[in-house]
Write a protein that holds these residues in place. Structure first.
Motif, PDB file in Angstrom:
ATOM      1  N   UNK A  18     -84.166-150.656  23.205  1.00 54.19           N
ATOM      2  CA  UNK A  18     -85.231-151.288  23.352  1.00 54.19           C
ATOM      3  C   UNK A  18     -85.029-152.749  23.654  1.00 54.19           C
ATOM      4  N   UNK A  19     -86.275-153.108  24.174  1.00 57.87           N
ATOM      5  CA  UNK A  19     -86.640-153.771  24.912  1.00 57.87           C
ATOM      6  C   UNK A  19     -85.969-155.880  23.460  1.00 57.87           C
ATOM      7  N   UNK A  20     -85.092-156.482  24.506  1.00 60.91           N
ATOM      8  CA  UNK A  20     -84.209-157.281  23.433  1.00 60.91           C
ATOM      9  C   UNK A  20     -83.552-157.060  23.150  1.00 60.91           C
ATOM     10  N   UNK A  21     -82.978-155.307  22.778  1.00 63.90           N
ATOM     11  CA  UNK A  21     -81.283-155.174  22.579  1.00 63.90           C
ATOM     12  C   UNK A  21     -80.841-155.265  22.895  1.00 63.90           C
ATOM     13  N   UNK A  22     -79.425-155.443  23.384  1.00 63.60           N
ATOM     14  CA  UNK A  22     -78.429-156.092  23.756  1.00 63.60           C
ATOM     15  C   UNK A  22     -78.083-154.365  24.285  1.00 63.60           C
ATOM     16  N   UNK A  23     -77.810-154.872  25.604  1.00 65.39           N
ATOM     17  CA  UNK A  23     -77.310-153.407  26.516  1.00 65.39           C
ATOM     18  C   UNK A  23     -76.168-153.227  26.641  1.00 65.39           C
ATOM     19  N   UNK A  24     -75.539-152.129  27.600  1.00 64.69           N
ATOM     20  CA  UNK A  24     -74.291-151.642  27.647  1.00 64.69           C
ATOM     21  C   UNK A  24     -73.539-152.915  27.445  1.00 64.69           C
ATOM     22  N   UNK A  40     -71.042-145.613  38.829  1.00 61.57           N
ATOM     23  CA  UNK A  40     -72.816-145.488  39.636  1.00 61.57           C
ATOM     24  C   UNK A  40     -73.014-145.780  40.715  1.00 61.57           C
ATOM     25  N   UNK A  41     -72.643-146.459  41.778  1.00 59.37           N
ATOM     26  CA  UNK A  41     -72.795-146.961  42.908  1.00 59.37           C
ATOM     27  C   UNK A  41     -72.519-145.404  43.576  1.00 59.37           C
ATOM     28  N   UNK A  42     -70.853-145.130  43.784  1.00 58.83           N
ATOM     29  CA  UNK A  42     -70.322-144.440  43.979  1.00 58.83           C
ATOM     30  C   UNK A  42     -71.578-142.975  44.407  1.00 58.83           C
ATOM     31  N   UNK A  43     -72.163-142.288  43.238  1.00 52.39           N
ATOM     32  CA  UNK A  43     -73.864-141.531  43.453  1.00 52.39           C
ATOM     33  C   UNK A  43     -74.758-141.757  44.166  1.00 52.39           C
ATOM     34  N   UNK A  44     -74.972-143.310  44.746  1.00 50.51           N
ATOM     35  CA  UNK A  44     -75.489-143.815  45.173  1.00 50.51           C
ATOM     36  C   UNK A  44     -77.155-144.331  44.246  1.00 50.51           C
ATOM     37  N   UNK A  45     -76.445-144.735  43.047  1.00 46.75           N
ATOM     38  CA  UNK A  45     -77.968-144.686  42.590  1.00 46.75           C
ATOM     39  C   UNK A  45     -78.056-146.687  42.394  1.00 46.75           C
ATOM     40  N   UNK A  46     -79.457-147.316  43.031  1.00 48.53           N
ATOM     41  CA  UNK A  46     -78.812-148.734  42.726  1.00 48.53           C
ATOM     42  C   UNK A  46     -78.407-149.130  41.072  1.00 48.53           C
ATOM     43  N   UNK A  47     -77.950-150.615  41.340  1.00 48.95           N
ATOM     44  CA  UNK A  47     -78.145-151.217  40.254  1.00 48.95           C
ATOM     45  C   UNK A  47     -78.514-150.906  39.040  1.00 48.95           C
ATOM     46  N   UNK A  48     -79.758-151.738  39.483  1.00 47.27           N
ATOM     47  CA  UNK A  48     -81.423-151.600  38.833  1.00 47.27           C
ATOM     48  C   UNK A  48     -81.492-150.795  37.783  1.00 47.27           C
ATOM     49  N   UNK A  49     -81.038-149.321  38.824  1.00 46.44           N
ATOM     50  CA  UNK A  49     -82.042-148.510  37.576  1.00 46.44           C
ATOM     51  C   UNK A  49     -80.746-148.050  36.302  1.00 46.44           C
ATOM     52  N   UNK A  50     -79.197-148.811  36.277  1.00 43.62           N
ATOM     53  CA  UNK A  50     -78.832-148.225  35.523  1.00 43.62           C
ATOM     54  C   UNK A  50     -79.443-150.178  34.303  1.00 43.62           C
ATOM     55  N   UNK A  51     -79.650-150.045  34.280  1.00 43.29           N
ATOM     56  CA  UNK A  51     -79.987-151.730  33.046  1.00 43.29           C
ATOM     57  C   UNK A  51     -80.796-151.131  32.227  1.00 43.29           C
ATOM     58  N   UNK A  52     -80.421-151.129  30.807  1.00 44.18           N
ATOM     59  CA  UNK A  52     -80.720-150.815  29.603  1.00 44.18           C
ATOM     60  C   UNK A  52     -80.616-149.295  29.219  1.00 44.18           C
ATOM     61  N   UNK A  53     -79.904-149.075  30.351  1.00 40.55           N
ATOM     62  CA  UNK A  53     -79.839-147.555  29.788  1.00 40.55           C
ATOM     63  C   UNK A  53     -78.783-147.232  28.432  1.00 40.55           C
ATOM     64  N   UNK A  54     -79.054-146.642  27.698  1.00 42.73           N
ATOM     65  CA  UNK A  54     -77.811-145.972  26.828  1.00 42.73           C
ATOM     66  C   UNK A  54     -77.374-145.238  27.420  1.00 42.73           C
ATOM     67  N   UNK A  55     -75.927-144.815  26.641  1.00 38.26           N
ATOM     68  CA  UNK A  55     -74.421-144.814  27.006  1.00 38.26           C
ATOM     69  C   UNK A  55     -74.978-142.741  27.637  1.00 38.26           C
TER      70      UNK A  55
END
Length: 294
Positions: A95-101, A117-132
């Protein structure tokens, strides 16, 4: 099961035997359970497959044709609705406001996660906020695509067939329960969960073949070793939550099915059948006759 990791397959694809006697004689992962004259069938599934894994073993069709109704882990029709998909996407984000990974694992591990994450061609911003769970699921699905694991899983295959044949379908647990399991993957032990998941992602070369082979033969001993052994030993709390507790909640429902004259076909992840905690062993301990369909 794109390469499988043990942790993700047993958890995701959420979201899975020391009894050698059955595993030595089973022809495939379908068992007939009897209580007097009442019977039902239990089938172990793999949630995603390769095109080459079809056609499915004929025993699945035999059980399906004899069944009056089918039960899956959850309501698959509801699971695929846009509303539930959106809720699941939200569940794998903090949730917004909660510490991320990045605040829950060491700096070294987070850098490793970013690198993979980058090795799979994924943009770094797409990982922000994701749980494990969000990170591991994303990486696993991309990994699976790389080795051609993109076919319809057994659950969806028979669910669609049952709908087309107007056979009643049901679920052993609610969609809400599955969403809670998804959100909670790795919670409280993020460092260990992410580290092990990345290790398994790198080392999972032959796991698909081994799991599919064990599943086709109904070899519960091998399924226990491939799917459950590491989790039981290294993550007992996760094992209890994802496997043991769910099996215990499903057993009374299965016993209720055996009390009526209708024939049910219960399809759940193969990991839920293996081991002393598995449905096959537990049903035997309760005095039901359990025999492989051959």
């Amino acid at each position: 099961m794109r390469k499988f990791t043990r942790r993700v397959f047993r958890s995701v694809l959420l979201m899975a035997l020391s009894v050698v006697t059955l595993s030595a004689t089973a022809a495939t992962s379908v068992w007939k359970v009897s209580s007097g004259d009442n019977v039902l069938y239990v089938g172990g599934t793999i949630h995603v497959l390769r095109q080459s894994d079809y056609p499915l073993p004929v025993e699945f069709d035999r059980a399906y044709l004899r069944a009056d109704r089918l039960f899956f882990e959850t309501d698959l029709e509801q699971l695929h609705t846009p509303e539930v998909v959106q809720r699941m996407q939200q569940a794998v984000r903090y949730p917004d406001g909660i510490s991320g990974l990045d605040k829950r694992v060491s700096a070294a591990l987070y850098q490793r996660i970013e690198k993979v994450w980058a090795q799979y061609g994924l943009p770094p911003e797409a990982m922000v906020g994701l749980r494990p769970s969000g990170i591991v699921i994303t990486l696993t699905m991309l990994n699976l695509q790389q080795i051609g694991v993109d076919a319809q899983g057994i659950d969806d295959f028979y669910h669609r067939r049952a709908i087309a044949d107007a056979k009643p379908v049901g679920g052993l647990e609610s969609v809400d329960q599955q969403i809670r399991l998804l959100a909670g993957m790795g919670a409280g032990d993020e460092e260990k969960f992410m580290s092990m998941s990345l290790d398994e992602l790198q080392q999972s070369g032959g796991l698909v073949d081994g799991m599919v082979e064990a599943w086709r033969r109904g070899n519960l001993t091998d399924l226990d070793r491939l799917v459950l052994e590491d989790m039981r030993r290294d993550s007992p709390a996760e094992f209890r939550k994802l496997i043991v507790d769910r099996n215990r909640k499903w057993l009374p429902q299965i016993e209720a099915m055996l009390a009526d004259r209708q024939v049910e076909f219960v399809l759940v992840g193969s990991g839920h059948l293996a081991g002393d905690e598995g449905l096959i062993e537990q049903l035997q301990q309760r005095g039901y006759r359990v025999e492989p369909v051959q």
